[in-house]
Design a protein around this motif. Structure first.
Motif, PDB file in Angstrom:
ATOM      1  N   MET A   1      43.719  31.684  32.946  1.00  0.00           N
ATOM      2  CA  MET A   1      43.180  33.033  32.879  1.00  0.00           C
ATOM      3  C   MET A   1      41.658  33.005  32.799  1.00  0.00           C
ATOM      4  O   MET A   1      41.077  32.198  32.087  1.00  0.00           O
ATOM      5  CB  MET A   1      43.736  33.742  31.645  1.00  0.00           C
ATOM      6  N   CYS A   2      41.009  33.925  33.524  1.00  0.00           N
ATOM      7  CA  CYS A   2      39.559  34.015  33.460  1.00  0.00           C
ATOM      8  C   CYS A   2      39.169  34.837  32.230  1.00  0.00           C
ATOM      9  O   CYS A   2      39.597  35.977  32.086  1.00  0.00           O
ATOM     10  CB  CYS A   2      39.020  34.690  34.716  1.00  0.00           C
ATOM     11  N   PRO A   3      38.370  34.257  31.324  1.00  0.00           N
ATOM     12  CA  PRO A   3      38.015  34.992  30.110  1.00  0.00           C
ATOM     13  C   PRO A   3      37.061  36.165  30.388  1.00  0.00           C
ATOM     14  O   PRO A   3      36.900  37.030  29.535  1.00  0.00           O
ATOM     15  CB  PRO A   3      37.345  33.941  29.227  1.00  0.00           C
ATOM     16  N   ARG A   4      36.438  36.199  31.575  1.00  0.00           N
ATOM     17  CA  ARG A   4      35.515  37.303  31.853  1.00  0.00           C
ATOM     18  C   ARG A   4      36.238  38.491  32.490  1.00  0.00           C
ATOM     19  O   ARG A   4      36.121  39.614  32.026  1.00  0.00           O
ATOM     20  CB  ARG A   4      34.368  36.838  32.765  1.00  0.00           C
ATOM     21  N   CYS A   5      37.006  38.238  33.571  1.00  0.00           N
ATOM     22  CA  CYS A   5      37.605  39.379  34.276  1.00  0.00           C
ATOM     23  C   CYS A   5      39.119  39.468  34.075  1.00  0.00           C
ATOM     24  O   CYS A   5      39.754  40.421  34.498  1.00  0.00           O
ATOM     25  CB  CYS A   5      37.268  39.320  35.759  1.00  0.00           C
ATOM     26  N   GLY A   6      39.700  38.459  33.448  1.00  0.00           N
ATOM     27  CA  GLY A   6      41.128  38.529  33.161  1.00  0.00           C
ATOM     28  C   GLY A   6      42.024  38.082  34.301  1.00  0.00           C
ATOM     29  O   GLY A   6      43.248  38.014  34.145  1.00  0.00           O
TER      30      GLY A   6
ATOM     31  N   SER B   1      37.583  27.693  37.907  1.00  0.00           N
ATOM     32  CA  SER B   1      36.712  28.447  38.793  1.00  0.00           C
ATOM     33  C   SER B   1      37.456  29.718  39.183  1.00  0.00           C
ATOM     34  O   SER B   1      38.438  29.680  39.918  1.00  0.00           O
ATOM     35  CB  SER B   1      36.389  27.596  40.020  1.00  0.00           C
ATOM     36  N   CYS B   2      36.995  30.862  38.641  1.00  0.00           N
ATOM     37  CA  CYS B   2      37.732  32.106  38.850  1.00  0.00           C
ATOM     38  C   CYS B   2      37.640  32.541  40.303  1.00  0.00           C
ATOM     39  O   CYS B   2      36.563  32.653  40.862  1.00  0.00           O
ATOM     40  CB  CYS B   2      37.189  33.207  37.941  1.00  0.00           C
ATOM     41  N   ARG B   3      38.798  32.788  40.905  1.00  0.00           N
ATOM     42  CA  ARG B   3      38.859  33.182  42.315  1.00  0.00           C
ATOM     43  C   ARG B   3      38.332  34.598  42.528  1.00  0.00           C
ATOM     44  O   ARG B   3      37.953  34.975  43.613  1.00  0.00           O
ATOM     45  CB  ARG B   3      40.311  33.113  42.813  1.00  0.00           C
ATOM     46  N   ARG B   4      38.318  35.383  41.456  1.00  0.00           N
ATOM     47  CA  ARG B   4      37.892  36.770  41.654  1.00  0.00           C
ATOM     48  C   ARG B   4      36.408  36.959  41.332  1.00  0.00           C
ATOM     49  O   ARG B   4      35.652  37.471  42.146  1.00  0.00           O
ATOM     50  CB  ARG B   4      38.728  37.721  40.784  1.00  0.00           C
ATOM     51  N   CYS B   5      35.964  36.517  40.118  1.00  0.00           N
ATOM     52  CA  CYS B   5      34.587  36.816  39.725  1.00  0.00           C
ATOM     53  C   CYS B   5      33.655  35.619  39.795  1.00  0.00           C
ATOM     54  O   CYS B   5      32.449  35.753  39.595  1.00  0.00           O
ATOM     55  CB  CYS B   5      34.544  37.430  38.324  1.00  0.00           C
ATOM     56  N   GLY B   6      34.214  34.429  40.045  1.00  0.00           N
ATOM     57  CA  GLY B   6      33.357  33.270  40.230  1.00  0.00           C
ATOM     58  C   GLY B   6      32.989  32.528  38.968  1.00  0.00           C
ATOM     59  O   GLY B   6      32.295  31.508  39.016  1.00  0.00           O
TER      60      GLY B   6
HETATM   61 ZN   LIG Z   1      37.010  36.075  36.603  1.00  0.00          ZN
END
Ligand SMILES: [Zn+2]
Length: 385
Positions: free
Chosen positions: A329-334, A348-353
C-alpha cells in the motif's frame, strides 16, 4: 512483572561432584513422596508433609528445608497434571494418554530441577557467589556468571524460589525477579515496526536492523549441521545438537539487541510501538521455497516477546495492527497493488510515484494504522441516539 533470570554456576570439580549426587537424591525422594501422594490421594501440601517428612529426611538424606521443598515440588507436579487433564491437554476422558498419566504416580527424572528457597540458597551478589545446600552439607562460595544486565536485575529484584538445573553437564540457577513496571504513558505518536527475513525489523523512522549477516550465519550453521547429521554417528549428533543450541542463543541475542534499541527510542521520544499482528506475517512475505524453512525457524515470536516485555517495563504502549497489504500500500495516496513493489527491496507507487525502501514503507504503513487504531480505541464513546 516477573522476569526469569538464568545464571551459570562455576563449581569446583569437588563441588560439582556433590551437586551431581544431590539432584538424583532429591528426585529419588520426590519419587517416593509421589508414590505416597498417589496411593493416598493426598493433594494438600501439609497433609502430605505429615505423611512423608520423617522418612524423606532419614531415608534420602535430605535436610529439613529441602524435604519441605521436595514435598512442594511433588504437590505442584500433581496440580499441574490435574490442570492439564482439565484443560484437555492429555486428550478426552478414557483416552490412552490420559489413562496412562492417571494410572501411575508422577515420576521425576534423576536430574529434574530442584527448587531452593532462601534458607538453603543464599546469594552474595558482590562476590558473585552462592552458598547452597547439598546432600554433602552446605557448599559456600560457588561462583556464577551471567549477562551483566541480568546480574544487576538479580541483585536488585530476586524474589522467592530458584531452581537448580543440570543440563548438558552444566549447572544453572534459574531465579525469578519481581521487576517494577513503569506506568504506561500516553503515546505522542507511534513507531511502526515491520518485521521481515532480510531486514529483521525496519521502523517507520527508517532505522533498520539487518539480518543479512545473520542469514549468512544461519546458512553456514545449517550446512554444517546437515553435514554432521549425514555422518549419523553419536558424536556427530551431539555436535549438531550443540550447534542448534548455539544458533538459538545467537538469535536470542540479536532479538534482545533489536528490541532493546527500539524500546529505547520509543521511550526517549514518548512514542508507542506498533507491530503487525503475527498471523499476518506468513501471508504477507510470500517466501520462496528456500526461505520458507528460514521463516518457520526464525523466532519472530521471540522478537515480539522481547519487545513486549521490555516495553512493559519501560511503560511504552504496544499495539498490534492488521498486517494486510502493509507492503503493497502507498502511504501517500493509498493505492494498493502488488506492482507497487517491483522487487523485494523497492517500493514504487504506480499511481503517485512515491518511492522508497519497501520495508521502510511497510513500517510507515504500520505506524499509520496504529494512529487510526489508537484514535478508535481512545476516542469518545459514541452516544446512542
Ligand atoms: Zn501513491
Amino acid at each position: 512483572m516477573k522476569i526469569v533470570v538464568q545464571v551459570k554456576l562455576l563449581p569446583s570439580p569437588e563441588a560439582a561432584a556433590v551437586l551431581a549426587v544431590t539432584l538424583p537424591a532429591c528426585n529419588r525422594a520426590a519419587d517416593a513422596v509421589s508414590v505416597v501422594a498417589y496411593e493416598t490421594g493426598t493433594t494438600s501440601r501439609n497433609a502430605l508433609q505429615k505423611l512423608v517428612y520423617a522418612r524423606v529426611k532419614a531415608e534420602f538424606g535430605l535436610a529439613a528445608q529441602p524435604a519441605v521443598r521436595t514435598v512442594k515440588k511433588v504437590v505442584d507436579a500433581y496440580a499441574t497434571l490435574r490442570a492439564n487433564i482439565r484443560a484437555g491437554n492429555l486428550g478426552p476422558e478414557g483416552s490412552r494418554r490420559r489413562r496412562r498419566a492417571e494410572s501411575k504416580p508422577v515420576v521425576f527424572r534423576p536430574d529434574a530441577a530442584q527448587p531452593y528457597d532462601d534458607r538453603i540458597l543464599s546469594w552474595q551478589h558482590d562476590a558473585q557467589t552462592v552458598s547452597i545446600w547439598t546432600v554433602g552439607g552446605r557448599i559456600k562460595g560457588i561462583r556464577y556468571t551471567g549477562h551483566p544486565g541480568q546480574l544487576a536485575m538479580l541483585a536488585k529484584y530476586r524474589r522467592g524460589e530458584s531452581d537448580l538445573v543440570h543440563r548438558d553437564g552444566k549447572w544453572f540457577l534459574i531465579a525469578v525477579c519481581e521487576v517494577p513496571e513503569a506506568d504506561r504513558f500516553e503515546p505522542a505518536d507511534w513507531i511502526g515496526v515491520d518485521r521481515g527475513i532480510v531486514n529483521l525489523a525496519t521502523t517507520s523512522d527508517g532505522d533498520n536492523y539487518q539480518g543479512r549477516r545473520l542469514g549468512r550465519y544461519r546458512r553456514r550453521h545449517a550446512a554444517k549441521r546437515a553435514e554432521l547429521q549425514a555422518k549419523q554417528s553419536r558424536s556427530a549428533t551431539r555436535r549438531a545438537k550443540r550447534r542448534a543450541k548455539k544458533e538459538a542463543r545467537h538469535a536470542a541475542h540479536i532479538n534482545h539487541r533489536i528490541s532493546k534499541e527500539i524500546v529505547a527510542v520509543a521511550q526517549r521520544t514518548g512514542r508507542g510501538i506498533a507491530l503487525e499482528e503475527l498471523s499476518g506475517i506468513r501471508d504477507r512475505v510470500r517466501p520462496s521455497r528456500d526461505q520458507r524453512a528460514t521463516l518457520s525457524s526464525w523466532p519472530f515470536h521471540q522478537l515480539e516477546e522481547h519487545l513486549r516485555y521490555k516495553a512493559r517495563r519501560a511503560g511504552v504502549p504496544v499495539i498490534a495492527v492488521d498486517a494486510r497489504y502493509t507492503s503493497q500500500m502507498c502511504p501517500r495516496c493509498g493505492h494498493t497493488a502488488r506492482h507497487n513493489r517491483p522487487t523485494r527491496d523497492a517500493f514504487s507507487c504506480r499511481r503517485c510515484g512515491l518511492a522508497g525502501p519497501a520495508d521502510h514503507v511497510a513500517g510507515v504503513n504500520v505506524r499509520n494504522r496504529a494512529r487510526s487504531a489508537w484514535v478508535l480505541v481512545n476516542g469518545p464513546v459514541p452516544q446512542r441516539a
